[in-house]
Design a protein around this motif. Structure first.
Motif, PDB file in Angstrom:
ATOM      1  N   GLU A   5       0.833  -1.203   0.000  1.00 13.21           N
ATOM      2  CA  GLU A   5       0.000   0.000   0.000  1.00 13.21           C
ATOM      3  C   GLU A   5       0.871   1.258   0.000  1.00 13.21           C
ATOM      4  O   GLU A   5       0.537   2.264  -0.630  1.00 13.21           O
ATOM      5  N   LYS A   6       1.997   1.201   0.702  1.00 13.63           N
ATOM      6  CA  LYS A   6       2.928   2.325   0.698  1.00 13.63           C
ATOM      7  C   LYS A   6       3.499   2.554  -0.706  1.00 13.63           C
ATOM      8  O   LYS A   6       3.653   3.703  -1.151  1.00 13.63           O
ATOM      9  N   LEU A   7       3.819   1.473  -1.398  1.00 13.83           N
ATOM     10  CA  LEU A   7       4.341   1.591  -2.756  1.00 13.83           C
ATOM     11  C   LEU A   7       3.304   2.233  -3.678  1.00 13.83           C
ATOM     12  O   LEU A   7       3.623   3.128  -4.468  1.00 13.83           O
ATOM     13  N   THR A   8       2.056   1.802  -3.566  1.00  8.80           N
ATOM     14  CA  THR A   8       0.989   2.387  -4.377  1.00  8.80           C
ATOM     15  C   THR A   8       0.838   3.878  -4.083  1.00  8.80           C
ATOM     16  O   THR A   8       0.699   4.700  -4.998  1.00  8.80           O
ATOM     17  N   ALA A   9       0.886   4.230  -2.802  1.00  5.51           N
ATOM     18  CA  ALA A   9       0.773   5.643  -2.420  1.00  5.51           C
ATOM     19  C   ALA A   9       1.937   6.462  -2.978  1.00  5.51           C
ATOM     20  O   ALA A   9       1.762   7.609  -3.416  1.00  5.51           O
ATOM     21  N   LEU A  10       3.129   5.870  -2.966  1.00  2.22           N
ATOM     22  CA  LEU A  10       4.300   6.561  -3.491  1.00  2.22           C
ATOM     23  C   LEU A  10       4.177   6.805  -4.996  1.00  2.22           C
ATOM     24  O   LEU A  10       4.452   7.906  -5.486  1.00  2.22           O
ATOM     25  N   LEU A  11       3.741   5.788  -5.734  1.00  4.36           N
ATOM     26  CA  LEU A  11       3.575   5.933  -7.182  1.00  4.36           C
ATOM     27  C   LEU A  11       2.485   6.954  -7.508  1.00  4.36           C
ATOM     28  O   LEU A  11       2.610   7.739  -8.454  1.00  4.36           O
ATOM     29  N   ASP A  12       1.418   6.963  -6.717  1.00  2.08           N
ATOM     30  CA  ASP A  12       0.349   7.954  -6.907  1.00  2.08           C
ATOM     31  C   ASP A  12       0.871   9.370  -6.656  1.00  2.08           C
ATOM     32  O   ASP A  12       0.545  10.307  -7.392  1.00  2.08           O
ATOM     33  N   ALA A  13       1.693   9.529  -5.625  1.00  6.71           N
ATOM     34  CA  ALA A  13       2.262  10.842  -5.316  1.00  6.71           C
ATOM     35  C   ALA A  13       3.172  11.318  -6.451  1.00  6.71           C
ATOM     36  O   ALA A  13       3.151  12.499  -6.832  1.00  6.71           O
ATOM     37  N   CYS A  14       3.971  10.397  -6.995  1.00  4.47           N
ATOM     38  CA  CYS A  14       4.843  10.745  -8.130  1.00  4.47           C
ATOM     39  C   CYS A  14       4.011  11.235  -9.310  1.00  4.47           C
ATOM     40  O   CYS A  14       4.346  12.235  -9.962  1.00  4.47           O
ATOM     41  N   SER A  15       2.918  10.527  -9.589  1.00  5.79           N
ATOM     42  CA  SER A  15       2.053  10.893 -10.710  1.00  5.79           C
ATOM     43  C   SER A  15       1.469  12.294 -10.529  1.00  5.79           C
ATOM     44  O   SER A  15       1.409  13.095 -11.470  1.00  5.79           O
ATOM     45  N   LYS A  16       1.084  12.617  -9.308  1.00  7.51           N
ATOM     46  CA  LYS A  16       0.446  13.912  -9.038  1.00  7.51           C
ATOM     47  C   LYS A  16       1.402  15.087  -9.209  1.00  7.51           C
ATOM     48  O   LYS A  16       0.991  16.187  -9.589  1.00  7.51           O
ATOM     49  N   ILE A  17       2.689  14.871  -8.940  1.00  6.65           N
ATOM     50  CA  ILE A  17       3.636  15.988  -9.044  1.00  6.65           C
ATOM     51  C   ILE A  17       4.474  15.938 -10.317  1.00  6.65           C
ATOM     52  O   ILE A  17       5.422  16.705 -10.479  1.00  6.65           O
ATOM     53  N   GLY A  18       4.139  15.004 -11.216  1.00  6.89           N
ATOM     54  CA  GLY A  18       4.801  14.982 -12.514  1.00  6.89           C
ATOM     55  C   GLY A  18       6.081  14.180 -12.596  1.00  6.89           C
ATOM     56  O   GLY A  18       6.846  14.316 -13.563  1.00  6.89           O
ATOM     57  N   VAL A  19       6.349  13.351 -11.609  1.00  3.05           N
ATOM     58  CA  VAL A  19       7.518  12.461 -11.670  1.00  3.05           C
ATOM     59  C   VAL A  19       7.145  11.224 -12.481  1.00  3.05           C
ATOM     60  O   VAL A  19       6.209  10.510 -12.139  1.00  3.05           O
ATOM     61  N   GLN A  20       7.877  10.980 -13.566  1.00  5.16           N
ATOM     62  CA  GLN A  20       7.551   9.858 -14.438  1.00  5.16           C
ATOM     63  C   GLN A  20       8.193   8.572 -13.911  1.00  5.16           C
ATOM     64  O   GLN A  20       9.394   8.530 -13.676  1.00  5.16           O
ATOM     65  N   THR A  21       7.391   7.551 -13.750  1.00  4.27           N
ATOM     66  CA  THR A  21       7.902   6.263 -13.267  1.00  4.27           C
ATOM     67  C   THR A  21       7.657   5.140 -14.268  1.00  4.27           C
ATOM     68  O   THR A  21       8.059   4.006 -14.024  1.00  4.27           O
ATOM     69  N   ALA A  22       7.017   5.454 -15.392  1.00  6.72           N
ATOM     70  CA  ALA A  22       6.715   4.443 -16.406  1.00  6.72           C
ATOM     71  C   ALA A  22       7.774   4.475 -17.509  1.00  6.72           C
ATOM     72  O   ALA A  22       8.480   5.476 -17.684  1.00  6.72           O
ATOM     73  N   PRO A  23       7.906   3.394 -18.271  1.00  3.09           N
ATOM     74  CA  PRO A  23       8.840   3.385 -19.403  1.00  3.09           C
ATOM     75  C   PRO A  23       8.532   4.515 -20.379  1.00  3.09           C
ATOM     76  O   PRO A  23       7.375   4.876 -20.591  1.00  3.09           O
ATOM     77  N   ASN A  24       9.597   5.048 -21.004  1.00  4.24           N
ATOM     78  CA  ASN A  24       9.408   6.153 -21.931  1.00  4.24           C
ATOM     79  C   ASN A  24      10.629   6.247 -22.839  1.00  4.24           C
ATOM     80  O   ASN A  24      11.661   5.617 -22.586  1.00  4.24           O
ATOM     81  N   ILE A  25      10.492   7.024 -23.902  1.00  6.11           N
ATOM     82  CA  ILE A  25      11.623   7.339 -24.771  1.00  6.11           C
ATOM     83  C   ILE A  25      12.066   8.759 -24.459  1.00  6.11           C
ATOM     84  O   ILE A  25      11.275   9.698 -24.537  1.00  6.11           O
ATOM     85  N   VAL A  26      13.323   8.915 -24.080  1.00  2.00           N
ATOM     86  CA  VAL A  26      13.869  10.221 -23.705  1.00  2.00           C
ATOM     87  C   VAL A  26      15.080  10.500 -24.584  1.00  2.00           C
ATOM     88  O   VAL A  26      16.071   9.759 -24.527  1.00  2.00           O
ATOM     89  N   GLY A  27      14.989  11.528 -25.400  1.00  3.70           N
ATOM     90  CA  GLY A  27      16.106  11.858 -26.280  1.00  3.70           C
ATOM     91  C   GLY A  27      16.474  10.728 -27.221  1.00  3.70           C
ATOM     92  O   GLY A  27      17.656  10.547 -27.550  1.00  3.70           O
ATOM     93  N   GLY A  28      15.487   9.971 -27.642  1.00  4.85           N
ATOM     94  CA  GLY A  28      15.734   8.859 -28.563  1.00  4.85           C
ATOM     95  C   GLY A  28      16.165   7.570 -27.897  1.00  4.85           C
ATOM     96  O   GLY A  28      16.367   6.553 -28.568  1.00  4.85           O
TER      97      GLY A  28
END
Length: 239
Positions: A5-28
């Protein structure tokens, strides 16, 4: 709350403040963070029985600080599998990265292979391999990097605080730990002027230096059947 539950809360907090935690393409470059947790049977090398080694439950704070559901006890393979399955929710993003990026960096906190840690006889805590890695992690990394010879990449890991830069079965594995202040003081030059290691800048960078243990194993074959304690470990347990 339990630790999930703490992990879920942490990921939710990251999402709310714009911290990306999902896979992405950055600079190619494809950047893929991976969920993982360790399990005791990750350790498949010969035990050292000539000295009294504290059990992981006594030596590792995770066993008291983390609170897992009863069906997912700490150190059990079920918990490691649970964390691995969490990566499935990002499968579509990962497949998109594989199609659209020729450079890939995966990363995890825990180790995907036991060869990325010194042999037990070299360690002040020889039971360390029981609390550092996941077999599921290596399988998932292999599935992501694949056999595409046009794609270059590496896997970045942490946890053990050993500087490491090695290629195993075609994948580069790197650990450039900040570590604890007391550990940094023991490093070359007292740890002064050590900066975060640049993995990629217009291409993957040269080897991390110094990388004492991976350099050692590039010249010396791993011998996990040898349980004779290294001199510095033997002195430690004689005290």
């Amino acid at each position: 709350m339990d630790s999930l539950e703490k992990l879920t809360a942490l990921l939710d907090a990251c999402s709310k403040i714009g911290v990306q935690t999902a896979p992405n393409i950055v600079g190619g470059v494809g950047i893929i963070p991976l969920f993982s947790w360790y399990h005791k049977n990750f350790d498949k090398e010969k035990e050292i029985n000539d000295i009294r080694i504290p059990l992981p439950e006594m030596a590792c704070k995770d066993f008291s600080s983390c609170k897992w559901p009863l069906q997912l006890p700490n150190g059990d393979i079920a918990l490691a599998h649970f964390f691995d399955i969490m990566n499935e929710k990002n499968q579509n993003l990962i497949e998109d990265i594989q199609r659209n990026s020729s450079h890939l960096i995966t990363f995890s906190h825990f180790l995907p292979r036991q060869e990325l840690c010194p042999e037990k006889r070299m360690l002040f805590y020889p039971s360390l391999p029981k609390i550092i890695g996941s077999d599921f992690l290596e399988v998932r990394i292999r599935s992501m990097h694949g056999q595409d010879t046009n794609r270059s990449g590496c896997h970045v890991f942490g946890h053990t605080h050993f500087c490491w830069d090695a290629v195993l079965d075609g994948i580069r594995y790197v650990q450039a730990p900040l570590a604890y202040p007391r550990e940094r003081k023991r490093r070359m030059n007292g740890g002064e002027d050590w900066l975060p290691f640049c993995i990629y800048h217009k291409g993957f960078t040269d080897r991390l230096s110094p990388s004492y243990w991976s350099d050692y194993y590039s010249k010396n074959k791993r011998d996990p059947e040898n349980v004779k304690l290294a001199p510095w470990v033997a002195r430690f347990y004689k005290r």
